[in-house]
Design an enzyme around this catalytic site. Sequence first.
Site, short mmCIF file in Angstrom:
data_model
loop_
_atom_site.label_atom_id
_atom_site.label_comp_id
_atom_site.label_asym_id
_atom_site.label_seq_id
_atom_site.Cartn_x
_atom_site.Cartn_y
_atom_site.Cartn_z
N ALA A 199 41.82 40.25 67.38
CA ALA A 199 41.47 41.50 68.05
C ALA A 199 40.25 42.16 67.41
CB ALA A 199 42.66 42.46 67.99
N TYR A 252 23.30 51.66 45.17
CA TYR A 252 24.67 51.67 45.66
C TYR A 252 25.18 53.10 45.84
CZ TYR A 252 25.40 46.63 44.88
OH TYR A 252 25.33 45.26 44.93
N LEU A 283 35.59 37.29 48.68
CA LEU A 283 36.66 37.39 49.68
C LEU A 283 36.09 37.43 51.09
CD1 LEU A 283 39.05 39.98 47.97
CD2 LEU A 283 38.99 37.48 47.76
N GLY A 284 34.84 37.02 51.23
CA GLY A 284 34.22 37.00 52.56
C GLY A 284 34.17 38.37 53.18
N GLY A 326 43.16 38.27 54.86
CA GLY A 326 44.12 38.07 55.94
C GLY A 326 44.42 39.32 56.73
#
Length: 356
Positions: A230, A64, A218-219, A225
């Site tokens: 766009a 990482y 959280l994908g 959100g």
Amino acid sequence: MTLSNALDHYRLLGRSGLRVSRLSLGTMTFGSDWGWGADDAEARRIFDTYVDRGGNFVDTSVNYTNGAAERILGGLLEGRRDRIVVATKFTMARDPGDPNSGGNHRMNMVRSVEASLRQLDTDRIELFYLHGWDFTTPPDEVMRGLDDLVRAGKVLYVGICNTPAWRVAQMQALADLRGWSPFVALQIEYSLVERTVEHELIPMAEALGLGVLPWSPLGGGILTGKYSRADLSQASEASVSASRKGVIASSGHMTERALELVEVVRAVAEETGGTPSQVALAWTLLNPAVVAPIMGARTLAQAEENLGALALTLTGEQRARLDEASAPSAIFPHRFMARPMAQRLVFGGAQVERRR
């Protein structure tokens, strides 16, 4: 916040006796080497907040931010090492051009452990993961190698990530039959935008005693959100992007369906008084196979928001709406065996109570 939802209310990790917090602190965002991480000072603020609230489960990897994440974490562990469960991983190549600097074989396994011990400035790793199946190394080489590390005291428990369910089951059977250290943890992508793991991987984990640790709950940020139509892109990248938006674009999750799902998440958030991120995390925690989602944050504000998910309660109706909006398509043989004809043939038309 009730005791059962507090960060210092611990869960057992799979078939082990190890106690870990219900949210794990991810450190892929520690260090700016990849262009979008937290600097040392912000990483310390995030880490201190997590630990001060009772968190004890920190996730990292040897590669990482090119090793910076482990080095930063090593410094943060000073004076608190014995209370923190450190999880790290091996597989990914760290030396371009060297074919043995990546993969699941013994050479990379041992080199990676030694590198992690140096970078973390520690003498042992509580949980050591195979980061991803390389489709080349024999399963017995992997399991015997991991067991040797446990017997040497450099690793205490072993886990696996991003590997087909049948292969994990094969390796778990090898460990059980030969008296080697078994897997106690399964780290997989799992969120409202990635539920296909419910077909095979999560049921396998429940049956074989592996605690599930979802990454990207959280994908990748979609469920916060913050993206709109766009931002829809079909980008595909072979390297780590210098922007978070680029990382999401390469994940394949930035789709019209995902953005429609986000609208449902946002509506539930408004009803609960929480945020979309908190709703997404709270939904993941409802799965009984899940031990601790891995929260990643680049700022203290993001970390604080994620921790707030532990206090959020979803009603049955709200959960049902989220489930319906995100439901994955059925696959064979589940699709076939769920048909009325197949059910009549299996059960003879009788009503049979089913247990988990």
